[in-house]
Design a protein around this motif. Structure first.
Motif, mmCIF file in Angstrom:
data_model
loop_
_atom_site.group_PDB
_atom_site.id
_atom_site.type_symbol
_atom_site.label_atom_id
_atom_site.label_comp_id
_atom_site.label_asym_id
_atom_site.label_seq_id
_atom_site.Cartn_x
_atom_site.Cartn_y
_atom_site.Cartn_z
ATOM 1 N N HIS A 149 0.847 -1.198 0.000
ATOM 2 C CA HIS A 149 0.000 0.000 0.000
ATOM 3 C C HIS A 149 0.883 1.248 0.000
ATOM 4 N N PRO A 150 0.464 2.304 -0.721
ATOM 5 C CA PRO A 150 1.282 3.526 -0.788
ATOM 6 C C PRO A 150 1.646 4.106 0.571
ATOM 7 N N TYR A 151 0.755 3.961 1.564
ATOM 8 C CA TYR A 151 1.070 4.485 2.887
ATOM 9 C C TYR A 151 2.243 3.751 3.533
ATOM 10 N N ARG A 152 2.476 2.519 3.109
ATOM 11 C CA ARG A 152 3.555 1.718 3.683
ATOM 12 C C ARG A 152 4.847 1.800 2.872
ATOM 13 N N ALA A 153 4.796 2.463 1.719
ATOM 14 C CA ALA A 153 5.966 2.531 0.842
ATOM 15 C C ALA A 153 7.066 3.387 1.463
ATOM 16 N N LYS A 154 8.307 3.013 1.200
ATOM 17 C CA LYS A 154 9.459 3.699 1.769
ATOM 18 C C LYS A 154 10.468 4.072 0.673
ATOM 19 N N LYS A 155 11.195 5.151 0.915
ATOM 20 C CA LYS A 155 12.391 5.467 0.140
ATOM 21 C C LYS A 155 13.587 4.876 0.876
ATOM 22 N N LEU A 156 14.510 4.297 0.111
ATOM 23 C CA LEU A 156 15.723 3.745 0.704
ATOM 24 C C LEU A 156 16.890 4.621 0.259
ATOM 25 N N HIS A 157 17.495 5.321 1.199
ATOM 26 C CA HIS A 157 18.603 6.223 0.889
ATOM 27 C C HIS A 157 19.918 5.451 0.786
#
Length: 245
Positions: A149-157
């Motif tokens: 779900h988009p709310y659970r999506a993360k960016k990985l730096h």
């Protein structure tokens, strides 16, 4: 059938090029005894509203099979429109302008992906009915996002740090699926557009206009064959459907 539907010149374009990196030769691969391509042709021909069903391909063998199953194949698609990087809209424009040139002008174009063999004529007709009854610019098929779900999506730096992709929401607060509002994504099976959107496409978006509506279909209909796993899944689900019939 109302006069609105009778007066609609609706062109169905089934894009089926020769090349495929994920699953070579997939459009002619045999699925439950028939070439994959034939399923969408049959569904389109069974529609109550589609006036013409054309397969746009660059391959002579695909063209022969398409003709055998009742589609029109009045041209072979130019090679420059059959690349891995070719967007869909120029392919639709090419088919549309061909029919313009022989005196038949489409009011709208519905693109039907042959890699979605579990789509049904009823789904196609529901898409068309929504388009006509609402007067919208376009209609696309969508499916609910069950995982990721988009709310659970993360960016990985680069340093490994995670950050919420949607900054206006704290995804970590939405632990239970029931607490999250439904989210949907295009499944790629059907796109229906007014011809003006294809004529005036700017090359920078999907050409769906300001008023794009969605038809929600279950994942059991929305399988899109890109690789071997998808093919086996479609084979299984189609077998289940045939057993039910």
């Amino acid at each position: 059938m109302s006069s609105n539907f009778k007066n609609l010149n609706l062109l169905a374009v089934i894009p089926a090029r020769e090349g495929s990196k994920g699953l070579p030769g997939k459009n002619l691969r045999v699925l439950r005894g028939k070439p994959l391509l034939c399923y969408m042709i049959k569904h389109a021909l069974a529609s109550k509203y589609i006036a013409k069903v054309v397969v746009s391909t660059d391959d002579k063998k695909i063209a022969e099979i398409a003709l055998d199953y009742g589609a029109e194949v009045p041209f072979l698609r130019p090679k420059e429109l059959a690349l891995d990087t070719t967007p869909l809209n120029p392919v639709l424009h090419h088919a549309m302008t061909y029919y313009d040139s022989i005196g038949w002008k489409a009011d709208a174009i519905i693109s039907l992906q042959p890699t979605s063999p579990l789509i049904t004529p009823d789904i196609i007709d529901s898409t068309i009915e929504l388009f006509v009854n609402t007067g919208c610019d376009s209609v696309v098929t969508v499916s609910e996002i069950k995982h990721g779900h988009p709310y659970r999506a993360k960016k990985l730096h680069d340093d490994g740090r995670l950050e919420n992709f949607c900054k206006e929401f704290d995804g970590d607060q939405f632990i239970n699926r029931q607490e999250r509002p439904p989210a949907y994504a295009y499944n790629g099976a059907i796109y229906l557009r007014r011809r003006e959107l294809i004529e005036n496409w700017n090359g920078e978006d999907m050409g769906l206009g300001q008023d794009c509506k969605g038809i929600v279909i279950g994942h059991e209909y929305a399988v899109n064959i890109d690789d071997e796993f998808d093919f086996k899944l479609a084979e299984f689900l189609l077998g289940e459907r045939l057993n039910e019939d």
